[in-house]
Design a protein around this motif. Structure first.
Motif, PDB file in Angstrom:
ATOM      1  N   ARG A 273       0.828  -1.215   0.000  1.00 11.88           N
ATOM      2  CA  ARG A 273       0.000   0.000   0.000  1.00 11.88           C
ATOM      3  C   ARG A 273       0.854   1.253   0.000  1.00 11.88           C
ATOM      4  O   ARG A 273       0.524   2.244  -0.670  1.00 11.88           O
ATOM      5  CB  ARG A 273      -0.926   0.021   1.220  1.00 11.88           C
ATOM      6  CG  ARG A 273      -2.029  -1.007   1.194  1.00 11.88           C
ATOM      7  CD  ARG A 273      -3.165  -0.622   2.152  1.00 11.88           C
ATOM      8  NE  ARG A 273      -2.670  -0.339   3.492  1.00 11.88           N
ATOM      9  CZ  ARG A 273      -2.574  -1.234   4.461  1.00 11.88           C
ATOM     10  NH1 ARG A 273      -2.897  -2.502   4.216  1.00 11.88           N
ATOM     11  NH2 ARG A 273      -2.145  -0.893   5.659  1.00 11.88           N
ATOM     12  N   ASN A 274       1.942   1.248   0.747  1.00 10.89           N
ATOM     13  CA  ASN A 274       2.809   2.424   0.810  1.00 10.89           C
ATOM     14  C   ASN A 274       3.656   2.566  -0.446  1.00 10.89           C
ATOM     15  O   ASN A 274       4.000   3.682  -0.831  1.00 10.89           O
ATOM     16  CB  ASN A 274       3.717   2.350   2.045  1.00 10.89           C
ATOM     17  CG  ASN A 274       3.027   2.801   3.303  1.00 10.89           C
ATOM     18  OD1 ASN A 274       3.113   3.959   3.681  1.00 10.89           O
ATOM     19  ND2 ASN A 274       2.316   1.891   3.952  1.00 10.89           N
ATOM     20  N   LEU A 275       3.995   1.439  -1.068  1.00 15.25           N
ATOM     21  CA  LEU A 275       4.838   1.490  -2.261  1.00 15.25           C
ATOM     22  C   LEU A 275       4.041   1.914  -3.489  1.00 15.25           C
ATOM     23  O   LEU A 275       4.537   2.654  -4.336  1.00 15.25           O
ATOM     24  CB  LEU A 275       5.484   0.121  -2.496  1.00 15.25           C
ATOM     25  CG  LEU A 275       6.624   0.056  -3.514  1.00 15.25           C
ATOM     26  CD1 LEU A 275       7.788   0.926  -3.078  1.00 15.25           C
ATOM     27  CD2 LEU A 275       7.077  -1.376  -3.697  1.00 15.25           C
ATOM     28  N   LYS A 281      -5.145   0.206  -3.043  1.00  9.31           N
ATOM     29  CA  LYS A 281      -5.984   0.919  -2.081  1.00  9.31           C
ATOM     30  C   LYS A 281      -6.126   0.098  -0.800  1.00  9.31           C
ATOM     31  O   LYS A 281      -6.144  -1.140  -0.820  1.00  9.31           O
ATOM     32  CB  LYS A 281      -7.372   1.178  -2.675  1.00  9.31           C
ATOM     33  CG  LYS A 281      -7.353   1.874  -4.025  1.00  9.31           C
ATOM     34  CD  LYS A 281      -6.697   3.240  -3.949  1.00  9.31           C
ATOM     35  CE  LYS A 281      -6.750   3.965  -5.301  1.00  9.31           C
ATOM     36  NZ  LYS A 281      -6.055   5.259  -5.254  1.00  9.31           N
ATOM     37  N   TRP A 282      -6.230   0.793   0.328  1.00  9.31           N
ATOM     38  CA  TRP A 282      -6.317   0.087   1.607  1.00  9.31           C
ATOM     39  C   TRP A 282      -7.592  -0.756   1.694  1.00  9.31           C
ATOM     40  O   TRP A 282      -7.623  -1.769   2.394  1.00  9.31           O
ATOM     41  CB  TRP A 282      -6.261   1.076   2.770  1.00  9.31           C
ATOM     42  CG  TRP A 282      -7.446   2.007   2.855  1.00  9.31           C
ATOM     43  CD1 TRP A 282      -7.584   3.230   2.287  1.00  9.31           C
ATOM     44  CD2 TRP A 282      -8.661   1.761   3.575  1.00  9.31           C
ATOM     45  NE1 TRP A 282      -8.799   3.774   2.580  1.00  9.31           N
ATOM     46  CE2 TRP A 282      -9.484   2.899   3.390  1.00  9.31           C
ATOM     47  CE3 TRP A 282      -9.135   0.711   4.365  1.00  9.31           C
ATOM     48  CZ2 TRP A 282     -10.749   3.010   3.938  1.00  9.31           C
ATOM     49  CZ3 TRP A 282     -10.402   0.817   4.914  1.00  9.31           C
ATOM     50  CH2 TRP A 282     -11.192   1.949   4.700  1.00  9.31           C
ATOM     51  N   GLN A 283      -8.635  -0.361   0.954  1.00 12.65           N
ATOM     52  CA  GLN A 283      -9.880  -1.134   1.004  1.00 12.65           C
ATOM     53  C   GLN A 283      -9.686  -2.548   0.463  1.00 12.65           C
ATOM     54  O   GLN A 283     -10.441  -3.466   0.832  1.00 12.65           O
ATOM     55  CB  GLN A 283     -10.969  -0.426   0.182  1.00 12.65           C
ATOM     56  CG  GLN A 283     -11.402   0.916   0.757  1.00 12.65           C
ATOM     57  CD  GLN A 283     -10.591   2.069   0.206  1.00 12.65           C
ATOM     58  OE1 GLN A 283      -9.492   1.879  -0.294  1.00 12.65           O
ATOM     59  NE2 GLN A 283     -11.147   3.267   0.297  1.00 12.65           N
ATOM     60  N   TYR A 284      -8.690  -2.735  -0.421  1.00 13.77           N
ATOM     61  CA  TYR A 284      -8.461  -4.064  -0.989  1.00 13.77           C
ATOM     62  C   TYR A 284      -8.073  -5.084   0.089  1.00 13.77           C
ATOM     63  O   TYR A 284      -8.320  -6.288  -0.060  1.00 13.77           O
ATOM     64  CB  TYR A 284      -7.339  -4.024  -2.031  1.00 13.77           C
ATOM     65  CG  TYR A 284      -7.612  -3.179  -3.248  1.00 13.77           C
ATOM     66  CD1 TYR A 284      -8.866  -2.632  -3.503  1.00 13.77           C
ATOM     67  CD2 TYR A 284      -6.603  -2.916  -4.166  1.00 13.77           C
ATOM     68  CE1 TYR A 284      -9.106  -1.859  -4.626  1.00 13.77           C
ATOM     69  CE2 TYR A 284      -6.831  -2.149  -5.298  1.00 13.77           C
ATOM     70  CZ  TYR A 284      -8.087  -1.616  -5.515  1.00 13.77           C
ATOM     71  OH  TYR A 284      -8.305  -0.856  -6.621  1.00 13.77           O
ATOM     72  N   PHE A 285      -7.451  -4.601   1.161  1.00 12.70           N
ATOM     73  CA  PHE A 285      -6.816  -5.520   2.111  1.00 12.70           C
ATOM     74  C   PHE A 285      -7.457  -5.508   3.498  1.00 12.70           C
ATOM     75  O   PHE A 285      -6.965  -6.186   4.394  1.00 12.70           O
ATOM     76  CB  PHE A 285      -5.334  -5.171   2.247  1.00 12.70           C
ATOM     77  CG  PHE A 285      -4.585  -5.168   0.947  1.00 12.70           C
ATOM     78  CD1 PHE A 285      -4.218  -6.356   0.343  1.00 12.70           C
ATOM     79  CD2 PHE A 285      -4.251  -3.979   0.318  1.00 12.70           C
ATOM     80  CE1 PHE A 285      -3.532  -6.360  -0.855  1.00 12.70           C
ATOM     81  CE2 PHE A 285      -3.564  -3.970  -0.875  1.00 12.70           C
ATOM     82  CZ  PHE A 285      -3.202  -5.168  -1.474  1.00 12.70           C
ATOM     83  N   ILE A 286      -8.524  -4.757   3.686  1.00 15.51           N
ATOM     84  CA  ILE A 286      -9.066  -4.621   5.042  1.00 15.51           C
ATOM     85  C   ILE A 286      -9.576  -5.954   5.583  1.00 15.51           C
ATOM     86  O   ILE A 286      -9.347  -6.303   6.749  1.00 15.51           O
ATOM     87  CB  ILE A 286     -10.183  -3.537   5.076  1.00 15.51           C
ATOM     88  CG1 ILE A 286     -10.618  -3.315   6.523  1.00 15.51           C
ATOM     89  CG2 ILE A 286     -11.352  -3.907   4.173  1.00 15.51           C
ATOM     90  CD1 ILE A 286     -11.505  -2.093   6.705  1.00 15.51           C
ATOM     91  N   VAL A 287     -10.237  -6.767   4.722  1.00 11.38           N
ATOM     92  CA  VAL A 287     -10.761  -8.056   5.184  1.00 11.38           C
ATOM     93  C   VAL A 287      -9.619  -9.011   5.513  1.00 11.38           C
ATOM     94  O   VAL A 287      -9.620  -9.679   6.563  1.00 11.38           O
ATOM     95  CB  VAL A 287     -11.693  -8.668   4.118  1.00 11.38           C
ATOM     96  CG1 VAL A 287     -12.117 -10.082   4.540  1.00 11.38           C
ATOM     97  CG2 VAL A 287     -12.923  -7.789   3.916  1.00 11.38           C
ATOM     98  N   THR A 288      -8.625  -9.080   4.623  1.00  7.62           N
ATOM     99  CA  THR A 288      -7.497 -10.000   4.847  1.00  7.62           C
ATOM    100  C   THR A 288      -6.695  -9.591   6.080  1.00  7.62           C
ATOM    101  O   THR A 288      -6.213 -10.453   6.825  1.00  7.62           O
ATOM    102  CB  THR A 288      -6.588 -10.044   3.613  1.00  7.62           C
ATOM    103  OG1 THR A 288      -6.104  -8.725   3.319  1.00  7.62           O
ATOM    104  CG2 THR A 288      -7.346 -10.564   2.408  1.00  7.62           C
TER     105      THR A 288
END
Length: 625
Positions: A273-275, A281-288
């Motif tokens: 996300r930072n790279l 987008k942070w929403q892609y990874f919120i569940v994982t």
């Protein structure tokens, strides 16, 4: 090299190796200098610990189970086995090895075992038991050496599991000559240490980058991810960490191994996300990330027979994240980001290794553990990607530094460095409106005589060219004697000499000589007048917030200008005030002119002339007549 070849030609290697059938394995045709995996059908006796002697004397009817595999779900006389329990395995191996030193490389068993060869205990890990109370679980990959008396050896394995959800033989037994087995084990340990050492270096390198440049958190997350992955490698594979910490319990090893998955996942998504903030987008990874966080809490606070069930959800989550990141990387390639192609190649390789290991761990395929190698390749590709980014940033900083140096150099043409130095400033950006400093300095005021009438004969371009030619000759003279030019006022210049009046007088003499050299070119003769006075000055900035300039404020400036005005009237190219005259060390060639009342001064000023052996112009001749 052997592992690389095994990886490249794994399917053919597995097909070519002999396989055990109904508890027997014939290796007469196999060169045991090339270690062989003892996979295939072993005799299997569930919920029994049968001694090697009893199996040799009166073996009961055997069931057969593939090694390596878990016994979970095995139909044993109509009873479906779960992961907990104990059993006896047996394999009879024949070959040309009587009287020769042989070896066995024993990987992880689930989760305590004793291994006998021809009735002799040669290796163990933990203590197998018939109940959870009597069993002690332990992971300890090891090598055992022995010398068979005959060409047939009888392997008997007692194994139990009450700690993990899966019971049985997790990995291969590798059999071969003692020398070949020792080489394989050393190579395997060396490879684990190489991976761990490489990742540890990457971890400290990127953590160091973050310490030096903490605005970019991608280096922090990547460094922590490498650190956790290093710990995972040390507690898996050959489990090198147990060599240094032999008393480490099974529960701690398992907890560290599982935590490395649960904590490594959100760290890596944070790095991505930072790279790539524009595509990841942070929403892609919120569940994982939530799944990983819940799994980490379960692993930390619940017992091993419960938290080991997080393995499958974590593996599926890692697969999902890998696919998301792969999609992000494809978008990054389309946007032309540097290093995206190597990063995608590393991701594809890691996905391949991950799928291989998941299938291998669950017993779907016969393979080897490729995840550490795939992870190393992937992390190396990401490290290479970060290096490209930081290299580009470094080149950008270099360009900006060069531009800044050039800009500062350009500013110094407008604001002398000496001006900054006297204000105790290192950089023009430090200058504030109202900055000022006082001190005793010498002011030199120089003006071209009859410049107005001369300029009327020139075009604007010729006028600028003439002035720049003149100023380009006399300005270096000022600097060579320690002065700096505070102002250019049309054809006049006003240098300041902070150190000594002697320097101002020497500079004035040299300026007159430089003008004489200009006159030698045969053009219309040029004359300048110079007035010099020493006094208290205030050096600072005036103006307003959006427009300011440096200046000198003092009555000494006005007096130096009035003395310059007198040079033409008194036919003296250089005139000093008495204050300056009294402070110079060498007064040869100087004469007293008298006392004058200059404009703006109520008191008389005593003045002195510096005589020069300069050509006399026709205008001067007429003035003297």
């Amino acid at each position: 090299m052997r592992y690389l070849l095994l990886f490249l030609f794994l399917p053919s290697a597995l097909l070519a190796a002999p396989t055990a059938v109904q508890g027997k394995l014939d290796l007469h045709a196999w060169d045991l200098n090339d270690p062989v995996q003892l996979f295939g059908q072993w005799d299997f006796y569930a919920n029994e610990f049968l001694s090697p002697d009893s199996l040799k004397e009166a073996p009961p009817a055997a069931h057969y189970i593939d090694v390596p595999s878990f016994w979970n779900g095995y139909d044993y006389d109509g009873r479906i086995l779960d992961g907990h329990g104990y059993a006896t395995y047996r394999l009879q191996v024949s070959g040309d090895f009587a009287g020769k030193p042989m070896g066995l490389h024993i990987a992880d068993m689930q989760s305590a075992y004793e291994l006998y060869v021809d009735g002799q205990l040669i290796a163990s890990a933990g203590k197998p038991g018939t109940s959870a109370e009597t069993a002690i679980a332990r992971w300890a990959p090891q090598v055992a050496y022995f010398q068979p008396a005959t060409n047939t050896i009888d392997l008997v394995l007692h194994i139990s599991n009450y700690e993990h959800r899966q019971g049985g033989t997790w990995a291969y037994f590798t059999f071969g000559s003692a020398k070949a087995i020792a080489y394989e084990r050393d190579l395997s340990v060396a490879f684990d240490l190489f991976l761990a050492g490489s990742l540890l270096i990457m971890a400290f390198y990127h953590l160091g980058l973050f310490a030096l440049r903490n605005e970019d958190r991608s280096a922090l997350y990547f460094g922590l991810f490498c650190l956790i992955t290093t710990l995972r490698i040390l507690v898996s594979g050959e489990r090198v960490l147990t060599t240094f910490l032999p008393e480490m319990s099974f529960a701690i090893q398992l907890r560290i191994e599982y935590l490395s998955m649960a904590l490594g996942l959100p760290l890596f998504t944070a790095y991505i996300r930072n790279l790539y903030p524009d595509t990841a987008k942070w929403q892609y990874f919120i569940v994982t990330d939530v799944i990983a966080g819940v799994a980490a809490a379960i692993i930390l606070f619940l017992p091993t027979d419960i938290f080991n069930h997080t393995s499958v959800p974590l593996q599926l989550t890692i697969m999902a994240v890998s696919i998301i990141i792969f999609t992000v990387m494809i978008q990054t390639i389309r946007k032309g980001r540097d290093g995206a192609i190597p990063a995608v190649a590393g991701m594809v390789f890691l996905l391949f290794c991950l799928i291989n290991d998941i299938a291998y761990v669950h017993g779907y395929i016969q393979s080897i553990n490729l995840y550490p190698f795939g992870l190393f390749v992937f992390i190396f590709s990401q490290s290479f990607n970060l290096s490209l980014i930081f290299s580009r940033a470094f080149r950008s900083v270099e360009r900006l530094s060069t531009d800044l140096a050039l800009t500062n150099d350009s500013y110094s043409r407008f604001v002398p460095r000496e001006f900054l130095r006297h204000l105790n400033k290192q950089d023009i950006r430090e200058i504030e409106l109202g900055d000022q400093v006082e001190g005793d300095m010498t002011v030199l005021f120089s003006d071209i005589r009859s410049f107005t009438s001369r300029s009327e004969k020139m075009t604007p371009q010729e006028c600028f060219q003439f002035l720049n030619d003149y100023l380009g000759r006399v300005s270096p003279v000022v600097r060579s004697y320690g002065g700096f030019i505070d102002k250019f006022i049309g054809d006049a210049i006003m240098p300041i000499f902070p150190d000594s009046p002697n320097n101002a007088v020497r500079a004035a003499i040299e300026m007159q000589k430089e003008v004489a050299r200009m006159n030698e070119r045969g053009t219309e003769p040029l004359q300048i007048g110079i007035g010099i006075h020493t006094g208290r000055l205030a050096l600072g900035t005036i103006g307003e917030r959006d427009r300011m300039e440096g200046t000198v404020i003092s009555d000494a400036v006005n007096l130096a200008s009035r003395l310059q005005d007198l040079t033409k009237k008194l036919q003296s190219p250089i005139i000093l005030s008495e204050t300056t005259y009294n402070q110079i060390s060498h007064r040869e060639g100087m004469r007293y002119l008298g006392s004058v009342r200059v404009k703006g001064k109520s008191e008389l000023t005593r003045i002195y002339a510096v005589d020069l052996d300069l050509p006399v112009t026709a205008a001067d001749q007429n003035a003297r007549l």
